[in-house]
Scaffold this motif. Structure first.
Motif, short mmCIF file in Angstrom:
data_model
loop_
_atom_site.label_atom_id
_atom_site.label_comp_id
_atom_site.label_asym_id
_atom_site.label_seq_id
_atom_site.Cartn_x
_atom_site.Cartn_y
_atom_site.Cartn_z
N GLU A 30 -26.45 23.01 -84.87
CA GLU A 30 -27.70 23.08 -84.13
C GLU A 30 -28.59 21.90 -84.52
OE1 GLU A 30 -28.40 25.29 -81.80
OE2 GLU A 30 -26.44 26.23 -82.08
N PRO A 31 -29.52 21.52 -83.64
CA PRO A 31 -30.41 20.38 -83.93
C PRO A 31 -31.18 20.50 -85.24
CG PRO A 31 -30.55 20.93 -81.61
CD PRO A 31 -29.72 22.01 -82.25
N ASN A 32 -31.55 21.73 -85.64
CA ASN A 32 -32.30 21.88 -86.89
C ASN A 32 -31.41 21.79 -88.13
OD1 ASN A 32 -30.98 24.32 -86.71
ND2 ASN A 32 -32.82 25.59 -86.93
N GLU A 33 -30.11 21.58 -87.90
CA GLU A 33 -29.18 21.43 -89.03
C GLU A 33 -28.83 19.96 -89.27
OE1 GLU A 33 -26.53 25.40 -89.25
OE2 GLU A 33 -26.20 24.22 -87.42
N ILE A 34 -29.53 19.05 -88.60
CA ILE A 34 -29.27 17.63 -88.79
C ILE A 34 -30.57 16.90 -89.13
CG2 ILE A 34 -27.40 17.75 -87.10
CD1 ILE A 34 -29.16 16.11 -85.19
N ALA A 35 -30.42 15.74 -89.75
CA ALA A 35 -31.54 14.83 -90.01
C ALA A 35 -31.09 13.44 -89.60
CB ALA A 35 -31.95 14.86 -91.48
N CYS A 36 -32.03 12.61 -89.19
CA CYS A 36 -31.66 11.26 -88.76
C CYS A 36 -32.71 10.25 -89.21
CB CYS A 36 -31.49 11.20 -87.25
SG CYS A 36 -33.01 11.49 -86.31
N ILE A 37 -32.29 8.98 -89.24
CA ILE A 37 -33.20 7.90 -89.61
C ILE A 37 -32.86 6.66 -88.79
CG2 ILE A 37 -31.70 7.21 -91.56
CD1 ILE A 37 -34.32 6.36 -93.02
N GLY A 38 -33.91 5.94 -88.36
CA GLY A 38 -33.72 4.73 -87.58
C GLY A 38 -34.96 3.86 -87.61
N ASP A 39 -34.92 2.74 -86.86
CA ASP A 39 -36.04 1.81 -86.94
C ASP A 39 -36.41 1.14 -85.62
OD1 ASP A 39 -33.75 0.05 -86.80
OD2 ASP A 39 -35.06 -1.54 -87.56
N SER A 40 -35.72 1.47 -84.53
CA SER A 40 -35.95 0.75 -83.28
C SER A 40 -36.17 1.71 -82.11
CB SER A 40 -34.77 -0.17 -82.96
OG SER A 40 -34.64 -1.17 -83.95
N PHE A 41 -36.53 1.13 -80.96
CA PHE A 41 -36.81 1.95 -79.79
C PHE A 41 -35.56 2.68 -79.30
CE2 PHE A 41 -40.36 -1.00 -79.80
CZ PHE A 41 -41.43 -0.17 -79.47
N ASN A 42 -34.38 2.15 -79.57
CA ASN A 42 -33.17 2.87 -79.16
C ASN A 42 -32.90 4.09 -80.03
OD1 ASN A 42 -32.42 1.27 -81.38
ND2 ASN A 42 -30.33 0.99 -80.64
N ASP A 43 -33.71 4.27 -81.10
CA ASP A 43 -33.59 5.46 -81.94
C ASP A 43 -34.47 6.61 -81.46
OD1 ASP A 43 -31.74 4.43 -83.93
OD2 ASP A 43 -33.39 3.17 -84.62
N LEU A 44 -35.37 6.36 -80.52
CA LEU A 44 -36.29 7.41 -80.08
C LEU A 44 -35.57 8.61 -79.48
CD1 LEU A 44 -39.29 5.39 -78.59
CD2 LEU A 44 -38.86 6.10 -80.94
N PRO A 45 -34.53 8.41 -78.64
CA PRO A 45 -33.81 9.59 -78.14
C PRO A 45 -33.16 10.40 -79.27
CG PRO A 45 -33.33 7.69 -76.77
CD PRO A 45 -34.04 7.18 -77.98
#
Length: 263
Positions: free
Chosen positions: A206-221
């Motif tokens: 499920e979405p609440n079981e993941i974490a993510c990290i990024g730095d650019s506009f292509n990371d917004l989705p």
């Protein structure tokens, strides 16, 4: 609890000349030791992601070319999407007068129509050379099946081109400023967020079981998929605003998850 940690590459996990911080490598390995899965979601090709995971010394799921291709860590093919040939040709015709280098990525190769100093700079930051194909667009549908079209150039040109693309094509395709020097043009609905959703459907998270990290506009989705999103402090302010948290390094995001007792 977090069961999957997803990282962007350029500007996040991966620095110039393919440098990865030792603290980040150590933190990712500790996550794996805790039984937490890893994934990389990048605008880069699957080959590049596999090379980075090998350098880190861990296995992981791979979401490449902004979600155009998704692979399970065991090598299973989960999802793929390329341009319709007519739409790719329409895009190429529209951008032909942009004062920038145009590259076309298939699943495993990158092409451009002529060599110049920008092509050398691009190749230096990749794990493979850009192929020169003078008859590039006429080979579409033959041995070149475009999955991503990219404009490379100066930051001001990138911003202007991005705006022109949105004005011309609207929702007919997705485009992202993936770095200050490039804008990626993708088939409609192809983005990191949808690539991650395809992965989650396959592995049963499920979405609440993941974490993510990024730095650019292509990371917004990608940020929009989970409440546990981190932006790098080096990111554009508008990118930082879309993440739940801002950190200086990947390992700091992992430490924050531990502090919050999320794994």
């Amino acid at each position: 609890m977090i069961k999957l940690f997803i990282s962007d590459l350029d500007g996040t996990l991966l620095g110039m000349n393919h440098y990865i911080k030792p603290h980040d490598i150590e933190a990712l390995k500790k996550l794996k030791d805790k039984g937490i899965d890893l994934a990389v979601a990048s605008g880069r090709m699957d080959h590049d992601i596999a090379q980075v995971l090998s350098k880190v010394g861990v296995s992981g799921h791979r979401i490449s070319q902004n979600g155009a291709f998704v692979y399970h860590s065991n090598g299973e093919y989960i999802y793929s999407k390329s341009f319709e040939i007519d739409k790719a040709k329409e895009v190429m015709n529209f951008i032909k007068n942009e004062p920038m280098v145009k590259t076309v990525s298939t699943e495993d190769k990158i092409y451009t129509s002529e060599h110049n100093e920008w092509v050398d700079l691009i190749s230096e930051q990749l794990f493979q050379d850009v192929i020169i194909e003078p008859d590039l667009m006429n080979r579409f549908g033959d041995h070149i099946i475009p999955a991503k079209i990219t404009l490379h150039g100066k930051e001001d040109d990138v911003i202007l081109a991005s705006g022109r693309l949105r004005e011309q094509f609207g929702n007919e395709l997705d485009s992202f400023i993936s770095h200050e020097s490039c804008v990626d043009i993708m088939p409609q609905m192809i983005n990191k967020g949808n690539g991650i959703k395809a992965l989650l459907d396959t592995i049963g998270l499920e979405p609440n079981e993941i974490a993510c990290i990024g730095d650019s506009f292509n990371d917004l989705p990608m940020f929009s998929v989970t409440p546990h999103s981190y932006a790098m402090s080096s990111a554009h302010p508008e990118v930082q605003k879309k993440a739940e948290y801002v950190v200086d390094h990947v390992y700091e995001a992992i430490e924050d998850l531990k502090t919050k007792v999320l794994y």
